[in-house]
Scaffold this active site. Structure first.
Site, PDB file in Angstrom:
ATOM      1  N   ASN A   1     -10.407  -0.399   0.243  1.00  0.00           N
ATOM      2  CA  ASN A   1      -8.956  -0.225   0.278  1.00  0.00           C
ATOM      3  C   ASN A   1      -8.383  -0.760  -1.031  1.00  0.00           C
ATOM      4  O   ASN A   1      -8.434  -1.966  -1.287  1.00  0.00           O
ATOM      5  CB  ASN A   1      -8.417  -1.006   1.485  1.00  0.00           C
ATOM      6  CG  ASN A   1      -6.913  -1.029   1.575  1.00  0.00           C
ATOM      7  OD1 ASN A   1      -6.214  -0.664   0.639  1.00  0.00           O
ATOM      8  ND2 ASN A   1      -6.404  -1.488   2.705  1.00  0.00           N
TER       9      ASN A   1
ATOM     10  N   HIS B   1      -3.176   6.814   2.590  1.00  0.00           N
ATOM     11  CA  HIS B   1      -3.669   5.568   1.996  1.00  0.00           C
ATOM     12  C   HIS B   1      -5.050   5.281   2.581  1.00  0.00           C
ATOM     13  O   HIS B   1      -5.252   5.345   3.796  1.00  0.00           O
ATOM     14  CB  HIS B   1      -2.677   4.444   2.311  1.00  0.00           C
ATOM     15  CG  HIS B   1      -3.256   3.090   2.088  1.00  0.00           C
ATOM     16  ND1 HIS B   1      -3.920   2.752   0.931  1.00  0.00           N
ATOM     17  CD2 HIS B   1      -3.297   1.985   2.889  1.00  0.00           C
ATOM     18  CE1 HIS B   1      -4.331   1.505   1.030  1.00  0.00           C
ATOM     19  NE2 HIS B   1      -3.982   1.020   2.204  1.00  0.00           N
TER      20      HIS B   1
ATOM     21  N   CYS C   1       0.813  -1.227   0.000  1.00  0.00           N
ATOM     22  CA  CYS C   1       0.000   0.000   0.000  1.00  0.00           C
ATOM     23  C   CYS C   1       0.842   1.270   0.000  1.00  0.00           C
ATOM     24  O   CYS C   1       0.309   2.371  -0.172  1.00  0.00           O
ATOM     25  CB  CYS C   1      -0.947  -0.001   1.191  1.00  0.00           C
ATOM     26  SG  CYS C   1      -1.904  -1.503   1.345  1.00  0.00           S
TER      27      CYS C   1
END
Ligand code: ACO
Length: 320
Positions: A276, A246, A109
């Site tokens: 996500n 993020h 990520c």
């Protein structure tokens, strides 16, 4: 270096929390209060390179550059179509980019923020004028759709930026770091060694996550990383217009805002209908901010990635 164009792409198929509750023991209330996520896009056949190409096309159109202008293609992903050719090579081919340095980068990520630092280094060689940095993921293919702890979290998609060399860089400060995840609190994609002389036990292909450990790592590390990056400049947190973290989970972002004593409104959040999307989340967020006309020249942004590895990275940029 500065960003001169952004683009994003998501597949058309969506799965809501109610849809998920039909195949795992969960419900919209549990998921939305703990994560902020209501729905996510997932692939119905497209792979990471397909998402990356579409996002890149939009970013190049916004930047008004052609394939001949592109000197590098960097794709941040932990879910490539295959080990090789890389997603970056596939993007280069499909966009007709004749000569470019092309490679994939896996920092989970944190990949997009790592990519910014690498791109900035390339620009400083003086030989590179313009490049594509893409975050693209098909997380649905490494999701265990029977595991309610993880399948509720993730979505597929891509975001891209075109970066251009400038004399007076808009890339003001950064840190990219990792600490070894010795407890394997977040992992995916194990491939067993199988050859004529050796056969390893099957490994976990699907995402495994110790949620509370990741939550503690993320909130502590993101807070500290933002603080360090700002301390290395003469800017204070109050002079930053937006923090673009993020998009893992709204509670992580809320906790970071609280840790820094900052209003939540200064933290951009768009995970409600995306989930996500790992390395894709920050460039997708930037593109949404551009589409919503939220970014004006001179604004300061801190972009912060964190994820498996355990990796993290923060970049302070000026919007131009
Ligand atoms: N629906 C209903 N109940 C659930 C679900 C679900 N989807 N998932 C877990 N539960 C249950 C558990 O089984 C447990 O039940 P029990 O008490 O009977 O054992 C209970 O809910 C509490 O489970 P916890 O795991 O303790 O729940 P928690 O409050 O920690 O929330 C969450 C889980 C949302 C994952 C949280 O730990 C978190 O936000 N972690 C951060 C991780 C993250 O965001 N990762 C993203 C990927 S990593 C990255 O991008 C950096």
């Amino acid at each position: 270096m500065k960003i001169i164009g952004t683009g994003a792409y998501v597949p058309s198929t969506t799965i809501s929390n109610d849809d998920l509750s039909k195949f795992v023991d969960t419900n919209d209330e549990w998921i939305s209060t703990r994560t902020g996520i209501r729905s996510r896009h997932i692939s119905s056949g497209e792979n990471t390179s397909d998402f990356a190409v579409e996002a890149a096309k939009k970013a190049m159109a916004a930047a008004n550059v052609t394939a001949e202008d592109i000197d590098f293609v960097i794709v941040a992903t932990f879910t490539p179509d295959q080990f090789t050719p890389t997603v970056a090579s596939m993007v280069q081919h499909r966009l007709g980019i004749p000569q470019a340095m092309s490679f994939d980068l896996n920092a989970a990520c944190s990949g997009f923020v790592y990519g910014l630092t690498i791109a900035n280094g390339l620009m400083q060689t003086g030989h590179i004028k313009c490049g594509l940095l893409i975050g693209a993921e098909t997380i649905s293919k490494v999701t265990d759709w029977s595991d309610r702890n993880t399948c509720i979290l993730f979505g597929d998609g891509a975001g891209a930026v075109v970066l251009q060399q400038t004399e007076d860089s808009a890339f003001l400060q950064a840190e990219c770091k990792a600490i070894p995840d010795v407890d394997a609190s977040l992992s995916a994609g194990g491939v067993p060694i199988t050859n004529p002389l050796f056969k390893e036990e099957p490994k976990d292909l699907f995402i495994k996550m110790a949620g509370q450990e990741v939550f503690k790592f993320a909130t502590k590390t993101v807070t500290a990383s933002i603080t360090r990056v700002l301390e290395a400049t003469d800017l204070t947190k109050d002079e930053v217009d937006y923090f673009v973290c993020h998009q893992a989970n709204s509670r992580i972002i809320q906790k970071v805002a609280k840790n820094l004593s900052l209003p939540e409104e200064r933290f951009f959040v768009n995970l409600t209908n995306l989930g996500n999307t790992s390395a894709a989340s920050i460039p997708m967020a930037l593109d949404e901010m551009v589409q919503n006309d939220m970014l004006k020249p001179g604004m300061k942004l801190v972009l912060v990635g964190f994820g498996a590895g355990l990796t993290w990275g923060a970049s302070l940029i000026e919007w131009r």
